[in-house]
Design an enzyme around this catalytic site. Structure first.
Site, PDB file in Angstrom:
ATOM      1  N   HIS A   1       0.849  -1.199   0.000  1.00 28.95           N
ATOM      2  CA  HIS A   1       0.000   0.000   0.000  1.00 28.95           C
ATOM      3  C   HIS A   1       0.877   1.238   0.000  1.00 28.95           C
ATOM      4  CE1 HIS A   1      -4.152   1.678   0.863  1.00 28.95           C
ATOM      5  NE2 HIS A   1      -3.371   2.747   0.848  1.00 28.95           N
TER       6      HIS A   1
ATOM      7  N   HIS B   1       1.253   4.802  -2.499  1.00 33.21           N
ATOM      8  CA  HIS B   1       0.788   5.585  -3.639  1.00 33.21           C
ATOM      9  C   HIS B   1       1.956   6.278  -4.333  1.00 33.21           C
ATOM     10  CE1 HIS B   1      -3.529   5.123  -2.891  1.00 33.21           C
ATOM     11  NE2 HIS B   1      -3.206   5.131  -1.608  1.00 33.21           N
TER      12      HIS B   1
ATOM     13  N   HIS C   1      -9.884   0.659  -1.959  1.00 30.03           N
ATOM     14  CA  HIS C   1      -9.884   1.240  -0.625  1.00 30.03           C
ATOM     15  C   HIS C   1     -11.280   1.113  -0.015  1.00 30.03           C
ATOM     16  CE1 HIS C   1      -6.142   2.946  -1.943  1.00 30.03           C
ATOM     17  NE2 HIS C   1      -6.017   3.773  -0.924  1.00 30.03           N
TER      18      HIS C   1
ATOM     19  N   GLU D   1     -11.798   3.120   5.986  1.00 31.97           N
ATOM     20  CA  GLU D   1     -10.939   4.037   6.731  1.00 31.97           C
ATOM     21  C   GLU D   1     -11.751   5.269   7.119  1.00 31.97           C
ATOM     22  OE1 GLU D   1      -6.601   6.231   6.526  1.00 31.97           O
ATOM     23  OE2 GLU D   1      -7.849   6.252   4.738  1.00 31.97           O
TER      24      GLU D   1
ATOM     25  N   ASP E   1       1.196   3.975   2.929  1.00 29.07           N
ATOM     26  CA  ASP E   1       0.198   4.837   2.302  1.00 29.07           C
ATOM     27  C   ASP E   1       0.864   5.976   1.541  1.00 29.07           C
ATOM     28  OD1 ASP E   1      -2.307   5.670   1.543  1.00 29.07           O
ATOM     29  OD2 ASP E   1      -3.030   6.094   3.554  1.00 29.07           O
ATOM     30  N   ASP E   2       1.113   7.103   2.196  1.00 31.35           N
ATOM     31  CA  ASP E   2       1.700   8.294   1.558  1.00 31.35           C
ATOM     32  C   ASP E   2       2.786   8.867   2.467  1.00 31.35           C
ATOM     33  OD1 ASP E   2      -0.156   8.685  -0.822  1.00 31.35           O
ATOM     34  OD2 ASP E   2      -1.605   8.698   0.826  1.00 31.35           O
TER      35      ASP E   2
END
Length: 355
Positions: free
Chosen positions: A24, A26, A212, A215, A293-294
């Site tokens: 995961h 991006h 996704h 969340e 994630d980021d």
């Protein structure tokens, strides 16, 4: 945290040496902040203070305002990516950075629509990412990179079908190929069921289905996604714990959860790291793969998620090794990569911890 922080110490094996799969991450969010600043300077763009002198950004809530601030920063970072060289730099640095933390396999998620205007369309945009992924994967000090093509919930579902067909054209099972199809962006937007035809295209191409869900929205969103898209993995999915029946359905279906504790806390989904229900998910029998994630926006990488699992959630080395095995089980890594990773995990556990 770092390997010198509370996640490491006497009697604890170094987590950088634990083989991990990263599922995961991006594309834009993987960038180094130094690279964002370099590219902004190259293209004569001004960055928000949160990506400059006030870095790292700070978020206060998971409400509309908090998400808007996150999206504004993400869009500002994406705006500095204006051509092939920029795109190749992101793929290469993501591979090198993950390898430095002990990753053995990376599935990076990209929506080629965002970069198409600079390189002549969505097909060239995807081909650039795939070509650089194939190139860097064979180099020393790099981790093999495969690609997940992601549609956006903010766009029309017909665009998702176009991206699914594009992803299917490049479907494969190794570095430099498309291994999955996702659905990203604000899960409070769009109607999940309307994206089912796109996921049908991806399913017939043999791609992993990795939308996704769970969340920003709760267990009902997870239930709807399970029913409409029959995913292999869920990006996040942590709020399935809000309904034991939904969590049970996730476990029974064998759907893996890409859990990203750092971003959950940054966006205010949970108040603190201890509130992320990692133990609850594992106790229920869920397959969990930790993700960053980021990292650009949340200032936390994959290694830090494992350190949190150790220091905050109390996972011992046997449990951490099991978590790493789960990340490979949930991945589309080729069999040789999986075998080597399993052997590496066994060796990590067999080695005496530092005294």
């Amino acid at each position: 945290m770092s390997e010198d922080g509370p996640g490491a110490g006497p009697g604890r094996r170094p987590l950088t040496a634990l083989p991990k799969a990263h599922l995961h991450l991006h594309f834009t969010g993987s960038m180094r902040v130094s690279s964002v600043r370099d590219l902004a300077e190259d293209h004569g763009l001004r960055l928000p203070a949160s990506l400059g002198a006030d870095y790292p950004p700070r978020f206060t809530a998971a409400d509309e305002r908090g998400w808007f601030r996150f999206q504004r920063l993400y869009d500002a970072a994406r705006a500095v990516v204006q051509g092939e060289a920029d795109m190749r730099r992101i793929v290469r640095e993501a591979s090198l950075d993950d390898a430095a933390e002990g990753s053995r396999w990376l599935e990076i998620q990209v929506d080629p629509t965002s970069y198409a205007p600079f390189v002549g369309g969505i097909t060239p945009a995807l081909e650039i990412v795939l070509d650089e992924a194939a190139r860097v994967s064979g180099e020393p000090g790099a981790v093999p990179v495969a690609v997940v093509v992601a549609a956006s919930r903010m766009r029309h579902p017909l665009e998702a079908r176009t991206l699914a067909r594009l992803a299917a054209r490049y479907a494969g099972d190794g570095p430099g190929t498309v291994v999955g199809f996702g659905l990203s962006n604000d899960e409070r937007r769009g109607v999940t069921e309307e994206f089912a035809p796109a996921f049908g295209i991806a399913r017939r191409a043999g791609l992993a289905l990795v939308p996704h869900a769970g969340e920003l929205l709760g267990a009902d969103a997870v239930r709807a996604t399970l029913g409409a898209l029959t995913p292999d993995r869920l990006g996040h999915g942590v709020r399935a714990v809000e309904d034991p029946a939904v969590l049970g359905a996730v476990v029974e279906a064998g759907v893996a959860l890409e859990v990203c504790p750092g971003s959950n806390v940054s966006l205010g989904v949970f108040d603190g790291a201890a509130d992320v229900p990692l133990r609850t998910l594992l106790s229920a029998g869920a397959t969990v793969a930790l993700g960053a994630d980021d990292p650009l926006i949340f200032d936390t990488r994959l290694l830090a998620q494992y350190e949190t699992a150790r220091a905050v959630h109390g996972l011992d080395d046997t449990e951490l090794a099991a978590l790493a095995r789960s990340s490979f089980a949930a991945s589309r890594a080729p069999s040789d990569v999986r075998r080597a990773a399993e052997a590496g995990i066994d060796a990590w556990l067999a080695a005496a911890p530092p005294s």
